[in-house]
Design a protein around this motif. Structure first.
Motif, PDB file in Angstrom:
ATOM      1  N   LYS A  13      18.562   8.992  -4.229  1.00 59.61           N
ATOM      2  CA  LYS A  13      18.247   7.591  -4.003  1.00 59.61           C
ATOM      3  C   LYS A  13      17.795   7.352  -2.564  1.00 59.61           C
ATOM      4  O   LYS A  13      18.200   6.391  -1.930  1.00 59.61           O
ATOM      5  CB  LYS A  13      19.456   6.726  -4.321  1.00 59.61           C
ATOM      6  N   ALA A  14      16.984   8.250  -2.040  1.00 57.49           N
ATOM      7  CA  ALA A  14      16.515   8.102  -0.669  1.00 57.49           C
ATOM      8  C   ALA A  14      15.459   7.001  -0.595  1.00 57.49           C
ATOM      9  O   ALA A  14      14.641   6.840  -1.489  1.00 57.49           O
ATOM     10  CB  ALA A  14      15.935   9.423  -0.179  1.00 57.49           C
ATOM     11  N   ALA A  15      15.502   6.234   0.484  1.00 56.41           N
ATOM     12  CA  ALA A  15      14.540   5.158   0.689  1.00 56.41           C
ATOM     13  C   ALA A  15      14.061   5.196   2.137  1.00 56.41           C
ATOM     14  O   ALA A  15      14.745   5.716   3.021  1.00 56.41           O
ATOM     15  CB  ALA A  15      15.174   3.816   0.371  1.00 56.41           C
ATOM     16  N   TYR A  16      12.883   4.641   2.365  1.00 58.01           N
ATOM     17  CA  TYR A  16      12.326   4.599   3.718  1.00 58.01           C
ATOM     18  C   TYR A  16      11.607   3.269   3.913  1.00 58.01           C
ATOM     19  O   TYR A  16      11.213   2.603   2.962  1.00 58.01           O
ATOM     20  CB  TYR A  16      11.377   5.776   3.945  1.00 58.01           C
ATOM     21  N   SER A  17      11.434   2.909   5.162  1.00 61.43           N
ATOM     22  CA  SER A  17      10.707   1.696   5.502  1.00 61.43           C
ATOM     23  C   SER A  17       9.285   2.079   5.903  1.00 61.43           C
ATOM     24  O   SER A  17       9.094   2.829   6.864  1.00 61.43           O
ATOM     25  CB  SER A  17      11.379   0.968   6.660  1.00 61.43           C
ATOM     26  N   PRO A  18       8.268   1.580   5.192  1.00 57.84           N
ATOM     27  CA  PRO A  18       6.886   1.891   5.550  1.00 57.84           C
ATOM     28  C   PRO A  18       6.511   1.411   6.952  1.00 57.84           C
ATOM     29  O   PRO A  18       5.585   1.919   7.560  1.00 57.84           O
ATOM     30  CB  PRO A  18       6.058   1.145   4.500  1.00 57.84           C
ATOM     31  N   LEU A  19       7.261   0.457   7.478  1.00 51.60           N
ATOM     32  CA  LEU A  19       6.932  -0.105   8.787  1.00 51.60           C
ATOM     33  C   LEU A  19       7.244   0.850   9.932  1.00 51.60           C
ATOM     34  O   LEU A  19       6.649   0.750  11.004  1.00 51.60           O
ATOM     35  CB  LEU A  19       7.695  -1.418   8.978  1.00 51.60           C
ATOM     36  N   THR A  20       8.149   1.815   9.716  1.00 47.62           N
ATOM     37  CA  THR A  20       8.536   2.710  10.806  1.00 47.62           C
ATOM     38  C   THR A  20       7.384   3.584  11.286  1.00 47.62           C
ATOM     39  O   THR A  20       7.358   3.974  12.446  1.00 47.62           O
ATOM     40  CB  THR A  20       9.718   3.610  10.410  1.00 47.62           C
ATOM     41  N   ARG A  21       6.417   3.850  10.426  1.00 54.32           N
ATOM     42  CA  ARG A  21       5.283   4.674  10.876  1.00 54.32           C
ATOM     43  C   ARG A  21       4.343   3.885  11.785  1.00 54.32           C
ATOM     44  O   ARG A  21       3.583   4.456  12.557  1.00 54.32           O
ATOM     45  CB  ARG A  21       4.520   5.255   9.692  1.00 54.32           C
ATOM     46  N   ARG A  76      11.781   3.274  -2.395  1.00 52.76           N
ATOM     47  CA  ARG A  76      12.384   4.509  -2.906  1.00 52.76           C
ATOM     48  C   ARG A  76      11.369   5.638  -2.813  1.00 52.76           C
ATOM     49  O   ARG A  76      10.189   5.450  -3.083  1.00 52.76           O
ATOM     50  CB  ARG A  76      12.793   4.340  -4.369  1.00 52.76           C
ATOM     51  N   MET A  77      11.836   6.800  -2.465  1.00 54.02           N
ATOM     52  CA  MET A  77      10.960   7.964  -2.376  1.00 54.02           C
ATOM     53  C   MET A  77      10.656   8.467  -3.782  1.00 54.02           C
ATOM     54  O   MET A  77      11.500   8.388  -4.678  1.00 54.02           O
ATOM     55  CB  MET A  77      11.614   9.048  -1.536  1.00 54.02           C
ATOM     56  N   CYS A  78       9.459   8.997  -3.964  1.00 55.88           N
ATOM     57  CA  CYS A  78       9.052   9.529  -5.262  1.00 55.88           C
ATOM     58  C   CYS A  78       9.693  10.899  -5.472  1.00 55.88           C
ATOM     59  O   CYS A  78       9.819  11.694  -4.546  1.00 55.88           O
ATOM     60  CB  CYS A  78       7.534   9.633  -5.336  1.00 55.88           C
ATOM     61  N   MET A  79      10.082  11.161  -6.687  1.00 57.08           N
ATOM     62  CA  MET A  79      10.741  12.417  -7.026  1.00 57.08           C
ATOM     63  C   MET A  79       9.756  13.495  -7.461  1.00 57.08           C
ATOM     64  O   MET A  79      10.147  14.603  -7.780  1.00 57.08           O
ATOM     65  CB  MET A  79      11.765  12.189  -8.150  1.00 57.08           C
ATOM     66  N   CYS A  80       8.464  13.194  -7.475  1.00 57.47           N
ATOM     67  CA  CYS A  80       7.483  14.146  -7.999  1.00 57.47           C
ATOM     68  C   CYS A  80       7.411  15.440  -7.197  1.00 57.47           C
ATOM     69  O   CYS A  80       7.109  16.491  -7.739  1.00 57.47           O
ATOM     70  CB  CYS A  80       6.102  13.506  -8.089  1.00 57.47           C
ATOM     71  N   GLY A  81       7.713  15.384  -5.913  1.00 55.52           N
ATOM     72  CA  GLY A  81       7.611  16.570  -5.077  1.00 55.52           C
ATOM     73  C   GLY A  81       8.896  17.357  -4.957  1.00 55.52           C
ATOM     74  O   GLY A  81       8.934  18.403  -4.319  1.00 55.52           O
ATOM     75  N   VAL A  93       0.836  -1.201   0.000  1.00 57.47           N
ATOM     76  CA  VAL A  93       0.000   0.000   0.000  1.00 57.47           C
ATOM     77  C   VAL A  93       0.875   1.257   0.000  1.00 57.47           C
ATOM     78  O   VAL A  93       0.559   2.245  -0.659  1.00 57.47           O
ATOM     79  CB  VAL A  93      -0.951  -0.012   1.222  1.00 57.47           C
ATOM     80  N   SER A  94       1.993   1.204   0.707  1.00 57.25           N
ATOM     81  CA  SER A  94       2.883   2.361   0.815  1.00 57.25           C
ATOM     82  C   SER A  94       3.695   2.611  -0.442  1.00 57.25           C
ATOM     83  O   SER A  94       4.339   3.647  -0.563  1.00 57.25           O
ATOM     84  CB  SER A  94       3.845   2.167   1.987  1.00 57.25           C
ATOM     85  N   ARG A  95       3.682   1.688  -1.382  1.00 61.69           N
ATOM     86  CA  ARG A  95       4.463   1.855  -2.614  1.00 61.69           C
ATOM     87  C   ARG A  95       3.765   2.739  -3.643  1.00 61.69           C
ATOM     88  O   ARG A  95       4.323   3.020  -4.692  1.00 61.69           O
ATOM     89  CB  ARG A  95       4.773   0.494  -3.226  1.00 61.69           C
ATOM     90  N   SER A 143       2.161   7.130  -8.778  1.00 61.10           N
ATOM     91  CA  SER A 143       3.085   6.159  -9.387  1.00 61.10           C
ATOM     92  C   SER A 143       3.437   5.059  -8.382  1.00 61.10           C
ATOM     93  O   SER A 143       3.391   5.255  -7.172  1.00 61.10           O
ATOM     94  CB  SER A 143       4.341   6.853  -9.903  1.00 61.10           C
ATOM     95  N   TYR A 144       3.788   3.887  -8.931  1.00 62.41           N
ATOM     96  CA  TYR A 144       4.139   2.724  -8.129  1.00 62.41           C
ATOM     97  C   TYR A 144       5.645   2.756  -7.895  1.00 62.41           C
ATOM     98  O   TYR A 144       6.429   2.679  -8.827  1.00 62.41           O
ATOM     99  CB  TYR A 144       3.712   1.453  -8.867  1.00 62.41           C
ATOM    100  N   LEU A 145       6.047   2.883  -6.638  1.00 61.73           N
ATOM    101  CA  LEU A 145       7.441   3.097  -6.290  1.00 61.73           C
ATOM    102  C   LEU A 145       8.207   1.772  -6.181  1.00 61.73           C
ATOM    103  O   LEU A 145       7.672   0.784  -5.675  1.00 61.73           O
ATOM    104  CB  LEU A 145       7.529   3.852  -4.964  1.00 61.73           C
TER     105      LEU A 145
END
Length: 134
Positions: free
Chosen positions: A114-122, A101-106, A65-67, A74-76
């Motif tokens: 190439k920043a990335a995050y874990s959806p589980l941390t929230r 991977r974080m989306c570059m749209c913003g 869901v977080s992708r 877009s699908y990350l």
């Protein structure tokens, strides 16, 4: 007698998955009182397996869901996967958690970062499930 224990997961997008957790066997001919129900060790083992399957499937659904970018849709892509230990009521369970991977749209000028995050941390900031006492 054989009792097969299975869990079925139905994800939000309709996919179904079955997990065979194990089999409990009991002899009905030469039966003793120890053969009735589950032993404490069997119960603990089964509960830990249920917790493991539940956590793995929850991590997968939260990650999928977080992708999807909230802004452009877009699908990350998955950057990588890392093992994460989560303390639960039934012991420490290790699951593979994707980093997205974080989306570059913003970003102004769509810089190639190439920043990335874990959806589980929230959801699990302390790497432990809450302990509730009735």
């Amino acid at each position: 007698m054989k009792i097969r224990i299975r869990i079925e997961t139905e994800f939000g997008w309709g996919e179904k998955r079955s997990h065979d957790l194990g089999t409990v066997e009991r002899d009905s001919v030469e039966v003793s009182e120890e053969d009735f129900g589950l032993s404490l060790a069997e119960g603990k083992s089964l509960l830990k397996e249920i917790q493991r399957v539940l956590l793995e499937d929850q991590v997968e659904e939260i990650s999928e869901v977080s992708r999807v970018c909230q802004f452009c849709g877009s699908y990350l892509p998955v950057h990588d996967r890392r093992e994460r230990s989560i303390d639960t009521l039934f012991g420490r369970i290790t699951v593979a958690v994707p980093r997205v991977r974080m989306c570059m749209c913003g970003l102004p000028g769509h810089l190639e970062i190439k920043a990335a995050y874990s959806p589980l941390t929230r959801v699990l900031r302390n790497r432990a499930t809450p302990v509730t006492v009735p």
